[in-house]
Design an enzyme around this catalytic site. Structure first.
Site, mmCIF file in Angstrom:
data_model
loop_
_atom_site.group_PDB
_atom_site.id
_atom_site.type_symbol
_atom_site.label_atom_id
_atom_site.label_comp_id
_atom_site.label_asym_id
_atom_site.label_seq_id
_atom_site.Cartn_x
_atom_site.Cartn_y
_atom_site.Cartn_z
ATOM 1 N N HIS A 171 0.795 -1.094 -0.052
ATOM 2 C CA HIS A 171 -0.037 -0.071 0.067
ATOM 3 C C HIS A 171 0.929 1.350 0.047
ATOM 4 O O HIS A 171 2.123 1.164 0.348
ATOM 5 C CB HIS A 171 -0.889 0.017 1.299
ATOM 6 C CG HIS A 171 -0.010 0.127 2.674
ATOM 7 N ND1 HIS A 171 0.091 1.079 3.217
ATOM 8 C CD2 HIS A 171 0.012 -0.993 3.327
ATOM 9 C CE1 HIS A 171 0.776 0.928 4.238
ATOM 10 N NE2 HIS A 171 0.750 -0.487 4.622
ATOM 11 N N CYS A 187 2.904 -4.739 6.645
ATOM 12 C CA CYS A 187 2.516 -4.561 5.394
ATOM 13 C C CYS A 187 3.930 -4.117 4.649
ATOM 14 O O CYS A 187 4.800 -3.776 5.338
ATOM 15 C CB CYS A 187 1.474 -3.665 5.155
ATOM 16 S SG CYS A 187 0.014 -4.057 5.802
#
Length: 221
Positions: A171, A187
């Site tokens: 992301h 992440c």
């Protein structure tokens, strides 16, 4: 490049959704603001290969590089040691981007399927994140509206194992100076302007390979 063959697949914990009060309003992503937000996170006169208002090392800027033979076009490979993400093209090359990965043991090497993509996604911390750092995450337990300050940034690729959402994402980040380091809660982070360019090139169903970071490699030696 990308010659590691063994992966450690970890299972992410599944948590029940929070109990909602009657006053709770679901977080939103206002589509009417998407174009303005994209402009806000894109440098003036943006050139992916040279624009660097964030001040990190030039090696983390997007570059087209030669890919090893036999890699599947469309797949993503994350070299966690060098902090590079490679998106494999169909012409023997790959686009390479600088990334940040998770700190400590929160990074989870493995083989994942990209089953969902989202522009300007909303974000909800997991129960594990809230338990680990309640002062930081409890205030967002019911979700956070999309926007340039949202931790998922402008675009997100959702990583699954089979039909199970792992809660791991590739992301954008509102903290671009973290690129090249270990900063996230699991992440893979990218500069928002960079993932905006990558996003349209990635198809759902593609595979994402997250290779072990330096501490895992040394521990297994």
């Amino acid at each position: 490049m990308l010659n590691r063959r063994h992966f450690v697949v970890s299972a992410a914990a599944l948590f029940s959704p929070p109990i909602l009060s009657t006053a709770w309003a679901a977080p939103t992503s206002n589509r009417s603001k998407w174009s303005a937000w994209d402009a806000q996170v894109t440098p003036a006169d943006y050139d992916p290969a040279t624009s660097n208002p964030w001040g990190f090392h030039r090696r983390f800027l997007p570059q087209r590089v030669e890919a090893n033979a036999g890699l599947t076009p469309g797949d993503i490979h994350v070299d966690a040691v060098a902090r590079y993400l490679y998106h494999i093209g169909d012409d023997g090359t790959a686009m390479r981007y600088g990334v940040a990965i998770a700190r400590g043991n929160l990074y989870e090497p493995g083989i994942y399927t990209i089953r969902r993509k989202a522009k300007w996604p909303i974000w909800t911390p997991t129960a594990a994140m809230i338990k680990r750092d309640p002062d930081l995450y409890q205030q967002h337990a019911e979700g956070m509206d999309a926007g340039p300050k949202n931790p998922l940034g402008s675009r997100a690729l959702y990583l699954y194992v089979g039909n199970r959402d792992t809660y791991l994402r590739i992301h954008g980040t509102p903290s671009p100076k973290s690129i090249g380091g270990r900063a996230s809660s699991g992440c893979v982070r990218m500069v928002m302007a960079h993932i905006n360019g990558l996003y349209g090139q990635v198809s759902t169903g593609s595979t994402a390979y997250l290779y072990p970071p330096e501490d895992r490699i040394s521990a297994q030696s």
